[in-house]
Design an enzyme around this catalytic site. Structure first.
Site, PDB file in Angstrom:
ATOM      1  N   LYS A 258      53.794  59.924  64.996  1.00  0.00           N
ATOM      2  CA  LYS A 258      53.219  60.307  66.508  1.00  0.00           C
ATOM      3  C   LYS A 258      53.486  58.997  67.250  1.00  0.00           C
ATOM      4  CE  LYS A 258      48.792  60.822  69.064  1.00  0.00           C
ATOM      5  NZ  LYS A 258      47.543  61.210  68.947  1.00  0.00           N
ATOM      6  N   LYS A 270      39.976  60.779  78.918  1.00  0.00           N
ATOM      7  CA  LYS A 270      39.101  59.808  78.094  1.00  0.00           C
ATOM      8  C   LYS A 270      38.175  59.032  79.007  1.00  0.00           C
ATOM      9  CE  LYS A 270      42.167  59.483  74.110  1.00  0.00           C
ATOM     10  NZ  LYS A 270      41.210  60.108  73.021  1.00  0.00           N
ATOM     11  N   ASP A 281      48.348  54.343  70.164  1.00  0.00           N
ATOM     12  CA  ASP A 281      48.312  55.837  69.944  1.00  0.00           C
ATOM     13  C   ASP A 281      49.837  56.206  69.404  1.00  0.00           C
ATOM     14  OD1 ASP A 281      47.103  58.138  69.020  1.00  0.00           O
ATOM     15  OD2 ASP A 281      47.541  58.975  71.283  1.00  0.00           O
ATOM     16  N   ARG A 344      49.175  66.527  68.043  1.00  0.00           N
ATOM     17  CA  ARG A 344      49.340  67.837  67.430  1.00  0.00           C
ATOM     18  C   ARG A 344      50.382  68.636  68.030  1.00  0.00           C
ATOM     19  NH1 ARG A 344      43.201  69.675  66.947  1.00  0.00           N
ATOM     20  NH2 ARG A 344      43.038  67.553  67.206  1.00  0.00           N
TER      21      ARG A 344
HETATM   22  N1  BES Z   1      44.653  59.553  69.779  1.00  0.00           N
HETATM   23  C1  BES Z   1      43.572  60.260  69.609  1.00  0.00           C
HETATM   24  C2  BES Z   1      42.822  60.218  68.435  1.00  0.00           C
HETATM   25  C3  BES Z   1      41.998  58.888  68.460  1.00  0.00           C
HETATM   26  C4  BES Z   1      40.706  58.784  68.973  1.00  0.00           C
HETATM   27  C5  BES Z   1      42.365  57.809  67.593  1.00  0.00           C
HETATM   28  C6  BES Z   1      40.026  57.525  69.024  1.00  0.00           C
HETATM   29  C7  BES Z   1      41.653  56.608  67.403  1.00  0.00           C
HETATM   30  C8  BES Z   1      40.522  56.513  67.978  1.00  0.00           C
HETATM   31  C9  BES Z   1      43.878  61.767  69.873  1.00  0.00           C
HETATM   32  O1  BES Z   1      44.994  62.093  70.708  1.00  0.00           O
HETATM   33  C10 BES Z   1      42.369  62.232  70.510  1.00  0.00           C
HETATM   34  O2  BES Z   1      42.501  62.318  71.499  1.00  0.00           O
HETATM   35  N2  BES Z   1      41.850  63.270  69.766  1.00  0.00           N
HETATM   36  C11 BES Z   1      40.938  63.978  69.978  1.00  0.00           C
HETATM   37  C12 BES Z   1      40.734  65.303  69.603  1.00  0.00           C
HETATM   38  C13 BES Z   1      39.865  66.133  70.392  1.00  0.00           C
HETATM   39  C14 BES Z   1      39.920  66.368  71.639  1.00  0.00           C
HETATM   40  C15 BES Z   1      39.695  67.469  69.499  1.00  0.00           C
HETATM   41  C16 BES Z   1      39.728  63.193  69.531  1.00  0.00           C
HETATM   42  O3  BES Z   1      39.606  62.634  68.418  1.00  0.00           O
HETATM   43  O4  BES Z   1      38.607  63.121  70.168  1.00  0.00           O
HETATM   44 ZN    ZN Z   2      46.422  60.609  71.094  1.00  0.00          ZN
HETATM   45 MN    MN Z   3      44.419  62.411  72.632  1.00  0.00          MN
END
Ligand code: BES
Ligand code: ZN
Ligand code: MN
Length: 487
Positions: A258, A270, A281, A344
């Site tokens: 990714k 966010k 990321d 994903r």
């Molecule tokens: N890149 C983030 C995951 C992430 C979050 C990595 C914080 C490191 C620290 C991913 O794209 C994401 O935002 N995931 C969300 C999923 C949720 C919306 C179901 C998450 O983990 O909050």
């Molecule tokens: Zn992400």
């Molecule tokens: Mn995300």
């Protein structure tokens, strides 16, 4: 930096610095050095100036040996690989706090396996030497030029030389991954990554790179991947790097990383605090670059294809909205309930594309969920797989390299949580976010053996040590190497 092993008499090796990991009980070579120093180490221990505890470092100077300095590092008994690695890493970082130019490591007697030990020495020395560059002040180059790994017999030194080569490649691969991870998102864009991949392949007979641009991805019907990059002015790329180290009849290992070069969350924006860290990321993709780099250096006899879907996730007037339904390359439709679950969405199309290479196995690597940090903290990557043997081999590679993962289940109960009333699946659902994310991916990987590494906790450090770690390059390389030994 140059690495070599030597079985010459230790006190006759020309070097300005000796690194000597030891516990409070002096054994083998530490005992001999102590004797040559008229008990200087023993007296340091007796006076309490050096305890031999984990990672403690102590520099001795003005010695009646050829060395200008001896760096003692505590091993705390070093009874397992994790402790050994910690001790060697502490030795490497202590080394760089001195003006050493030529260093020799003496760890005879700590572990039996010189291949492994030398691997960790070379890797740790190179990762300790890494300095971020590219923006801001140019760092001063490090002075260290040569690193000698000392062992008692010539046979051992041959084995150690292999380890130094292999570990050096891993260290360089980790540093490649770290540098890409650390670069800000206004430099490290999807086009920048594509450019890096093309450069890597230049003048390398065993690596070819191809880049699919957005219109080519559109032709392939990668509607899910493209739904993420649509809101960004930076065009997305699907980067494919093909390393051929073995006969073309050997099925390839496919790595899918990714690379969201910046994740704002999109319309599901966010919060502002700490959002800068979403430049990391793309660390899954960066780890694929790191592995490719290490493969070119080690020339391991395997075939590995690296696929890096690279996009930026931004809010915009034309960005994907919560509730939008997109069609993936596999034909399955997805209701995008949250545009922040974008990893994903790009991985599923890249994983479908991976099927075209008739893979032996496929491993994806992704900073996929914040939830994995809740489950495993910043120390351990999440591992999910549809194949027990593959999962076990990866776990073993993690233990051996000190770059560990822990397995989570992919059971049906979790998969049910991503059902949608309006599409074949939703892109989020329910509790256990790391597992439901992997269940989503599992719907696209039924045709082959597959493992998923969630590195959201392990790919970078926050706070004063903020920076990419280069994980899980060591685990992946250990796994890939194990395939060359057993097959
Ligand atoms: N890149 C983030 C995951 C992430 C979050 C990595 C914080 C490191 C620290 C991913 O794209 C994401 O935002 N995931 C969300 C999923 C949720 C919306 C179901 C998450 O983990 O909050
Ligand atoms: Zn992400
Ligand atoms: Mn995300």
């Amino acid at each position: 930096m140059e690495f070599n092993a030597s079985s010459a008499q230790l006190l006759k090796i020309e070097a300005d610095s000796l690194v000597l990991p030891t516990g409070s009980q002096l054994e083998n070579i530490a005992k001999e050095i102590d004797a040559a120093l008229d008990g200087a180490i023993t007296s340091l221990i007796e006076s309490g100036d050096f305890s031999g505890k984990a990672s403690e470092a102590c520099v001795l100077r003005n010695l009646n040996t050829p060395f200008k300095r001896i760096i003692l590092v505590g091993t705390d008994g070093a009874s397992n690989p994790q402790k050994m690695i910690k001790a060697i890493e502490a030795g490497a970082s202590a080394l760089f706090k001195t003006p050493a130019v030529n260093a020799v490591w003496a760890i005879e007697g700590l572990a039996e396996d010189h291949d492994w030990q030398a691997t960790i020495v070379a890797r740790s020395t190179l990762t300790a030497a890494y300095q971020y560059s590219g923006t801001g002040k140019k760092p001063k180059p490090k002075k260290l030029e040569t690193v000698t790994y000392w062992c008692a017999s010539e046979n051992d030194s041959n084995i150690a030389n292999q380890g130094l080569n292999y570990g050096g490649a891993i260290g360089n691969g980790m540093n490649t991954a770290r540098q890409l991870g650390n670069l800000p998102a206004n430099i490290c864009t999807p086009n920048y990554l594509a450019e890096q991949a093309s450069q890597l392949a230049e003048e390398q007979a065993n690596l070819t790179t191809s880049i699919l641009n957005e219109s080519e991805m559109k032709k392939l019907k990668m509607g899910s991947l493209l739904s993420v990059s649509t809101g960004s002015v930076e065009p997305g790329n699907l980067i494919v790097m093909n390393y051929t180290g073995a006969d073309s009849s050997l099925k390839p290992i496919v790595l899918v990383g990714k690379a969201v070069t910046f994740d704002t969350g999109g319309i599901s924006l966010k919060p502002g605090r700490g959002m800068d860290e979403m430049k990391f990321d793309m660390c899954g993709g960066a780890s694929v670059f790191g592995v490719m780099n290490a493969l070119l250096e080690t020339k391991l006899p395997v075939n590995v294809i690296g696929i890096v879907p690279a996009v930026e996730n931004m809010p915009a007037g034309n960005a994907t909205k919560p509730g939008d339904v997109v069609t993936s390359m596999s034909g399955q439709t997805i209701e995008v309930l949250n545009t922040d679950a974008e990893g994903r969405l790009i991985l599923c199309d890249a994983l479908t594309y991976a099927g075209r290479f008739d893979p032996d196995i496929v491993i994806d690597i992704a900073t996929l969920t914040g939830a994995v940090i809740g489950a495993l903290g910043k120390f351990t990557s999440g591992l999910l797989s549809n194949d027990d043997e593959l999962a076990d081999q990866l776990l073993l590679g993690g233990t051996k390299s000190g770059d560990r993962a822990w397995r989570l289940p992919l059971w049906e109960e979790y998969d049910k949580q991503i059902k949608s009333n309006f599409a074949d699946m939703a892109n989020i659902g329910g509790e256990a976010g790391t597992i439901t994310a992997a269940c989503f991916l599992a719907r696209f990987t039924k045709a082959y053996k597959w493992a998923h590494l969630d590195i959201a906790g392990t790919a970078w450090l926050s706070g004063p040590q903020k920076g990419a770690t280069g994980r899980p390059v060591p685990m992946l390389m250990e796994y890939i190497r194990s395939k060359t030994v057993s097959e």
